[in-house]
Design a protein around this motif. Structure first.
Motif, PDB file in Angstrom:
ATOM      1  N   ARG A  32       1.045  -1.314  -0.008  1.00  0.00           N
ATOM      2  CA  ARG A  32       0.088   0.596   0.214  1.00  0.00           C
ATOM      3  C   ARG A  32       1.181   0.998  -0.150  1.00  0.00           C
ATOM      4  O   ARG A  32       0.559   2.512   0.125  1.00  0.00           O
ATOM      5  N   TYR A  33       2.322   1.557  -0.695  1.00  0.00           N
ATOM      6  CA  TYR A  33       3.143   2.228  -0.890  1.00  0.00           C
ATOM      7  C   TYR A  33       3.061   3.569  -1.503  1.00  0.00           C
ATOM      8  O   TYR A  33       2.814   4.684  -0.797  1.00  0.00           O
ATOM      9  N   ILE A  34       2.098   2.769  -2.106  1.00  0.00           N
ATOM     10  CA  ILE A  34       1.219   4.287  -3.317  1.00  0.00           C
ATOM     11  C   ILE A  34      -0.230   5.261  -2.404  1.00  0.00           C
ATOM     12  O   ILE A  34      -0.038   6.352  -2.609  1.00  0.00           O
ATOM     13  N   ASP A  35      -0.368   4.218  -2.069  1.00  0.00           N
ATOM     14  CA  ASP A  35      -1.829   4.918  -1.332  1.00  0.00           C
ATOM     15  C   ASP A  35      -1.079   6.159  -0.593  1.00  0.00           C
ATOM     16  O   ASP A  35      -1.265   7.029  -0.005  1.00  0.00           O
ATOM     17  N   ALA A  36       0.095   4.859   0.166  1.00  0.00           N
ATOM     18  CA  ALA A  36       0.570   6.026   1.922  1.00  0.00           C
ATOM     19  C   ALA A  36       1.188   6.983   1.323  1.00  0.00           C
ATOM     20  O   ALA A  36       0.993   8.507   1.437  1.00  0.00           O
ATOM     21  N   ALA A  37       1.833   7.431   0.006  1.00  0.00           N
ATOM     22  CA  ALA A  37       3.082   8.169  -0.334  1.00  0.00           C
ATOM     23  C   ALA A  37       1.644   9.186  -1.024  1.00  0.00           C
ATOM     24  O   ALA A  37       1.995  10.479  -0.744  1.00  0.00           O
ATOM     25  N   VAL A  38       0.811   8.614  -1.295  1.00  0.00           N
ATOM     26  CA  VAL A  38      -0.351   9.813  -1.979  1.00  0.00           C
ATOM     27  C   VAL A  38      -0.936  10.892  -0.609  1.00  0.00           C
ATOM     28  O   VAL A  38      -1.025  12.525  -0.980  1.00  0.00           O
ATOM     29  N   ILE A  39      -1.174  10.494   0.836  1.00  0.00           N
ATOM     30  CA  ILE A  39      -1.590  10.831   1.622  1.00  0.00           C
ATOM     31  C   ILE A  39      -0.785  11.736   1.907  1.00  0.00           C
ATOM     32  O   ILE A  39      -1.331  13.112   2.347  1.00  0.00           O
ATOM     33  N   LEU A  40       0.488  10.996   2.271  1.00  0.00           N
ATOM     34  CA  LEU A  40       2.211  11.915   3.024  1.00  0.00           C
ATOM     35  C   LEU A  40       2.240  12.819   1.717  1.00  0.00           C
ATOM     36  O   LEU A  40       3.688  13.849   2.561  1.00  0.00           O
ATOM     37  N   SER A  41       1.734  13.092   0.779  1.00  0.00           N
ATOM     38  CA  SER A  41       2.330  14.117  -0.227  1.00  0.00           C
ATOM     39  C   SER A  41       2.192  15.756   0.433  1.00  0.00           C
ATOM     40  O   SER A  41       2.169  16.290   0.006  1.00  0.00           O
ATOM     41  N   GLN A  42       0.771  15.479   1.107  1.00  0.00           N
ATOM     42  CA  GLN A  42       0.303  17.037   2.076  1.00  0.00           C
ATOM     43  C   GLN A  42       1.321  17.530   3.212  1.00  0.00           C
ATOM     44  O   GLN A  42       0.777  18.711   3.117  1.00  0.00           O
ATOM     45  N   ILE A  43       2.092  16.896   2.995  1.00  0.00           N
ATOM     46  CA  ILE A  43       2.966  16.811   4.067  1.00  0.00           C
ATOM     47  C   ILE A  43       4.832  16.748   3.848  1.00  0.00           C
ATOM     48  O   ILE A  43       5.586  18.029   4.298  1.00  0.00           O
ATOM     49  N   ASN A  44       4.569  17.103   2.630  1.00  0.00           N
ATOM     50  CA  ASN A  44       6.012  17.101   1.898  1.00  0.00           C
ATOM     51  C   ASN A  44       6.860  15.302   2.401  1.00  0.00           C
ATOM     52  O   ASN A  44       7.786  16.322   2.706  1.00  0.00           O
ATOM     53  N   ALA A  45       6.279  14.833   3.086  1.00  0.00           N
ATOM     54  CA  ALA A  45       7.311  13.738   2.932  1.00  0.00           C
ATOM     55  C   ALA A  45       7.971  12.920   2.154  1.00  0.00           C
ATOM     56  O   ALA A  45       7.928  13.112   0.815  1.00  0.00           O
ATOM     57  N   GLN A  46       9.506  12.997   2.044  1.00  0.00           N
ATOM     58  CA  GLN A  46      10.531  13.218   1.003  1.00  0.00           C
ATOM     59  C   GLN A  46      10.792  10.695   1.107  1.00  0.00           C
ATOM     60  O   GLN A  46      11.188  10.849   2.584  1.00  0.00           O
ATOM     61  N   PRO A  47      10.927  10.990   0.307  1.00  0.00           N
ATOM     62  CA  PRO A  47      10.722   9.170   0.110  1.00  0.00           C
ATOM     63  C   PRO A  47      12.391   8.832   0.228  1.00  0.00           C
ATOM     64  O   PRO A  47      13.265   9.428  -1.195  1.00  0.00           O
ATOM     65  N   TYR A  48      12.772   7.916   0.816  1.00  0.00           N
ATOM     66  CA  TYR A  48      13.659   7.343   0.754  1.00  0.00           C
ATOM     67  C   TYR A  48      14.115   6.203  -0.539  1.00  0.00           C
ATOM     68  O   TYR A  48      12.964   5.020  -0.571  1.00  0.00           O
TER      69      TYR A  48
END
Length: 120
Positions: A32-48
């Motif tokens: 579910r990484y992509i689903d979480a990434a969409v939500i976390l984009s609101q706080i500018n989470a930077q992926p490793y």
């Protein structure tokens, strides 16, 4: 422990003069990484990339180029509501800094209010 509650526990443990922090976030279900990434984009989470942790999340208390703690808590609560489980770990904490603001030409009342708000 839910992510939002875990983050609130971190906030409660911080000193009152903290300015910004960074924490790493990992979710358990990588499918579910992509689903979480969409939500976390609101706080500018930077992926490793290719790391044990999935995102680095910068948070700023009152100024700076990072998400506000209230926004981060709300986004993490949204992840909790959608059934995401995971962990977070504080990586860096900065405290005692003040933003640099040009005060030339401003009245003394503005300067005094700035010093009071920033406790300089």
């Amino acid at each position: 422990m839910p992510l939002a509650a875990d983050f609130q526990e971190v906030l409660d443990s911080l000193p009152s003069d903290w300015t910004d922090l960074e924490f790493d976030l990992r979710i358990e279900d990588e499918g579910r990484y992509i689903d979480a990434a969409v939500i976390l984009s609101q706080i500018n989470a930077q992926p490793y990339s290719r790391a044990e942790w999935h995102w680095r999340v910068p948070v700023a208390q009152s100024f700076g180029k990072a998400a506000a703690p209230q926004t981060v808590r709300a986004v993490l609560a949204r992840l909790d509501d959608q059934g995401f489980a995971g962990a977070l770990q504080v990586r860096q904490l900065r405290e005692g800094r003040s933003e640099v603001v040009q005060m030339w030409g401003r009245p003394e009342s503005v300067r005094e209010e700035f010093r009071q708000r920033r406790a300089i």
